[in-house]
Write a protein that holds these residues in place. Sequence first.
Motif, PDB file in Angstrom:
ATOM      1  N   CYS A  72       0.567  -1.428   0.106  1.00 12.76           N
ATOM      2  CA  CYS A  72      -0.079  -0.023   0.051  1.00 12.76           C
ATOM      3  C   CYS A  72       0.573   1.127   0.446  1.00 12.76           C
ATOM      4  O   CYS A  72       0.773   1.604  -0.697  1.00 12.76           O
ATOM      5  CB  CYS A  72      -0.495   0.235   1.416  1.00 12.76           C
ATOM      6  SG  CYS A  72      -1.947   1.392   1.258  1.00 12.76           S
ATOM      7  N   LEU A  73       1.630   1.118   0.675  1.00 11.62           N
ATOM      8  CA  LEU A  73       2.962   2.386   1.402  1.00 11.62           C
ATOM      9  C   LEU A  73       3.308   2.698  -0.450  1.00 11.62           C
ATOM     10  O   LEU A  73       3.927   3.703  -0.616  1.00 11.62           O
ATOM     11  CB  LEU A  73       3.735   2.038   2.040  1.00 11.62           C
ATOM     12  CG  LEU A  73       2.707   3.208   3.299  1.00 11.62           C
ATOM     13  CD1 LEU A  73       3.855   2.323   4.555  1.00 11.62           C
ATOM     14  CD2 LEU A  73       2.077   4.041   3.634  1.00 11.62           C
ATOM     15  N   ALA A  74       4.053   1.432  -0.660  1.00 16.25           N
ATOM     16  CA  ALA A  74       5.279   1.471  -2.163  1.00 16.25           C
ATOM     17  C   ALA A  74       4.384   2.390  -3.354  1.00 16.25           C
ATOM     18  O   ALA A  74       4.462   2.817  -4.099  1.00 16.25           O
ATOM     19  CB  ALA A  74       5.403   0.157  -1.950  1.00 16.25           C
ATOM     20  N   VAL A  75       2.812   1.551  -4.040  1.00 14.43           N
ATOM     21  CA  VAL A  75       1.418   1.965  -4.420  1.00 14.43           C
ATOM     22  C   VAL A  75       1.367   3.665  -4.502  1.00 14.43           C
ATOM     23  O   VAL A  75       1.929   4.857  -4.668  1.00 14.43           O
ATOM     24  CB  VAL A  75       0.910   1.454  -4.208  1.00 14.43           C
ATOM     25  CG1 VAL A  75      -0.074   1.767  -5.495  1.00 14.43           C
ATOM     26  CG2 VAL A  75       0.641  -0.143  -5.180  1.00 14.43           C
ATOM     27  N   THR A  76       1.546   4.003  -2.857  1.00  9.70           N
ATOM     28  CA  THR A  76       1.365   5.352  -2.656  1.00  9.70           C
ATOM     29  C   THR A  76       2.252   6.627  -3.107  1.00  9.70           C
ATOM     30  O   THR A  76       1.717   6.970  -3.820  1.00  9.70           O
ATOM     31  CB  THR A  76       1.042   5.644  -1.797  1.00  9.70           C
ATOM     32  OG1 THR A  76      -0.834   4.700  -1.308  1.00  9.70           O
ATOM     33  CG2 THR A  76      -0.521   6.755  -1.689  1.00  9.70           C
ATOM     34  N   HIS A 129      -9.421  15.003  -5.168  1.00  8.08           N
ATOM     35  CA  HIS A 129     -10.325  14.370  -5.139  1.00  8.08           C
ATOM     36  C   HIS A 129      -9.658  13.013  -6.059  1.00  8.08           C
ATOM     37  O   HIS A 129     -10.027  11.948  -5.600  1.00  8.08           O
ATOM     38  CB  HIS A 129     -11.020  14.739  -6.946  1.00  8.08           C
ATOM     39  CG  HIS A 129     -12.348  13.628  -7.104  1.00  8.08           C
ATOM     40  ND1 HIS A 129     -13.787  13.738  -6.480  1.00  8.08           N
ATOM     41  CD2 HIS A 129     -12.340  13.145  -8.245  1.00  8.08           C
ATOM     42  CE1 HIS A 129     -14.029  12.532  -7.817  1.00  8.08           C
ATOM     43  NE2 HIS A 129     -13.755  12.242  -7.604  1.00  8.08           N
ATOM     44  N   ALA A 130      -8.748  12.924  -6.858  1.00  9.87           N
ATOM     45  CA  ALA A 130      -7.923  12.323  -7.026  1.00  9.87           C
ATOM     46  C   ALA A 130      -7.232  11.191  -6.076  1.00  9.87           C
ATOM     47  O   ALA A 130      -7.159   9.985  -6.312  1.00  9.87           O
ATOM     48  CB  ALA A 130      -6.294  12.218  -8.288  1.00  9.87           C
ATOM     49  N   GLY A 131      -6.685  12.326  -5.144  1.00  9.08           N
ATOM     50  CA  GLY A 131      -6.282  11.391  -4.143  1.00  9.08           C
ATOM     51  C   GLY A 131      -6.361  10.615  -3.131  1.00  9.08           C
ATOM     52  O   GLY A 131      -6.247   9.793  -2.779  1.00  9.08           O
ATOM     53  N   GLY A 132      -8.048  11.143  -3.029  1.00 10.36           N
ATOM     54  CA  GLY A 132      -8.881   9.544  -2.637  1.00 10.36           C
ATOM     55  C   GLY A 132      -8.977   8.645  -3.035  1.00 10.36           C
ATOM     56  O   GLY A 132      -8.820   7.574  -2.258  1.00 10.36           O
ATOM     57  N   PHE A 133      -9.642   8.652  -4.576  1.00  9.34           N
ATOM     58  CA  PHE A 133      -9.600   7.532  -5.352  1.00  9.34           C
ATOM     59  C   PHE A 133      -8.231   7.076  -5.399  1.00  9.34           C
ATOM     60  O   PHE A 133      -7.235   5.182  -5.904  1.00  9.34           O
ATOM     61  CB  PHE A 133      -9.870   7.608  -6.697  1.00  9.34           C
ATOM     62  CG  PHE A 133     -10.912   7.764  -6.910  1.00  9.34           C
ATOM     63  CD1 PHE A 133     -11.752   6.840  -6.399  1.00  9.34           C
ATOM     64  CD2 PHE A 133     -11.403   9.484  -6.850  1.00  9.34           C
ATOM     65  CE1 PHE A 133     -13.161   7.201  -6.587  1.00  9.34           C
ATOM     66  CE2 PHE A 133     -12.754   9.805  -6.909  1.00  9.34           C
ATOM     67  CZ  PHE A 133     -13.888   8.737  -6.747  1.00  9.34           C
ATOM     68  N   LEU A 134      -6.716   7.679  -5.357  1.00  8.50           N
ATOM     69  CA  LEU A 134      -5.735   6.496  -5.555  1.00  8.50           C
ATOM     70  C   LEU A 134      -5.428   6.222  -4.241  1.00  8.50           C
ATOM     71  O   LEU A 134      -4.696   4.870  -4.060  1.00  8.50           O
ATOM     72  CB  LEU A 134      -4.507   7.939  -5.336  1.00  8.50           C
ATOM     73  CG  LEU A 134      -2.918   7.503  -5.140  1.00  8.50           C
ATOM     74  CD1 LEU A 134      -2.330   6.409  -6.094  1.00  8.50           C
ATOM     75  CD2 LEU A 134      -1.884   8.517  -4.818  1.00  8.50           C
ATOM     76  N   VAL A 135      -5.753   6.491  -2.711  1.00  8.62           N
ATOM     77  CA  VAL A 135      -5.242   5.779  -1.520  1.00  8.62           C
ATOM     78  C   VAL A 135      -6.012   4.852  -1.765  1.00  8.62           C
ATOM     79  O   VAL A 135      -6.046   2.961  -1.339  1.00  8.62           O
ATOM     80  CB  VAL A 135      -5.725   6.399  -0.596  1.00  8.62           C
ATOM     81  CG1 VAL A 135      -5.560   5.959   0.369  1.00  8.62           C
ATOM     82  CG2 VAL A 135      -4.679   7.474  -0.457  1.00  8.62           C
TER      83      VAL A 135
END
Length: 344
Positions: free
Chosen positions: A65-69, A227-233
């Motif tokens: 999770c951290l690596a992808v983010t 908005h996009a950051g929420g979908f990223l997480v």
Amino acid sequence: MQETDIRPSAAAAEGVRAAQARPAGALPRHWPLLLLGAAVVPGVLLVLVGRSLDQPAMQAWRTVCLAVTVQALPFLLLGTALSGAIDAFVPARVFSRLLPKRAALAVPVAGMAGVVLPGCECASVPVASSLIGRGVTPAAAFAFLLSAPAVNPVVLTATAVAFPGSPEMVLARLLASLVTAAAMGWLWLWLGREEWLKPTVVRHTGHVPGRSRFTEFRRGFQHDFLHAGGFLVVGAMAAATFNVAVPRTLLDTFAGSPWLSVLFLAALAIVLAVCSEADAFVAASLSGFSPVARLAFMVVGPMVDLKLIALQAGTFGRAFAVRFSAATAVVAVVCSAVIGGVLL
């Protein structure tokens, strides 16, 4: 006229009298139990969570999770900043002046414009609505709607970083996305009907006279990034859960079949709705699937997902969104399979 009895019940009246008789600032009757619960429950939860985080599965989940983010965040930041700058400093009328008058030629030109004009999926829908309102043929506007979030420089650079040493993956994503956007534009020219588009209030996406361009840039950037950051997480968490929780036997069932793996990841892209600036890192983390299947994930996601379907339905109407999204998903999967099969 019959009067309604609105007198309180005996229990309610007793509660009111007890509350009135209690001195101001007095503690509740069962305050020792409440205090004990407030002290014990959070501590127990912290102990249980702490122990679960020490498990190998949770450690793997946290790492993925951290690596992808962390990998995707700089590209998301850059992409939303460029999108906000275009929204504030480039008037929408520029597009109508640059496109050819002939609709069949305007479609591929609008698709190619997405290569040099970055934009996120959420911004592409109102931009397309604005272009239609300014006289651009809907086929060209829809081609730009599909290509802008899929083949812009930020997305292609992120893909190159997510798949190091694999330039063919970047080329395959570029070609498959462009062919899909152009095919959908021409398909609209052939089969599209104006009655599928509901009358909408055109939303201006360029600079509004009298407003500060930097204020427009700041607001657009802030909206798109949050908005996009929420979908990223959410996408990173889903990818981590997918890698850790899904049984390997189930993955082998889909990954072992060329067509099932492509269809599975295409459907996963629609459900996850990951931002296009970050989906390459999510695709790279799905290492158990074939390159063609991961290509389908990156081609379908920026063009068809749950939030885009909702945005299209609200902007152009439900009749358009259902038909256009379904056709786009089919065309994107076919283009990914054909081009990926040749290049990958």
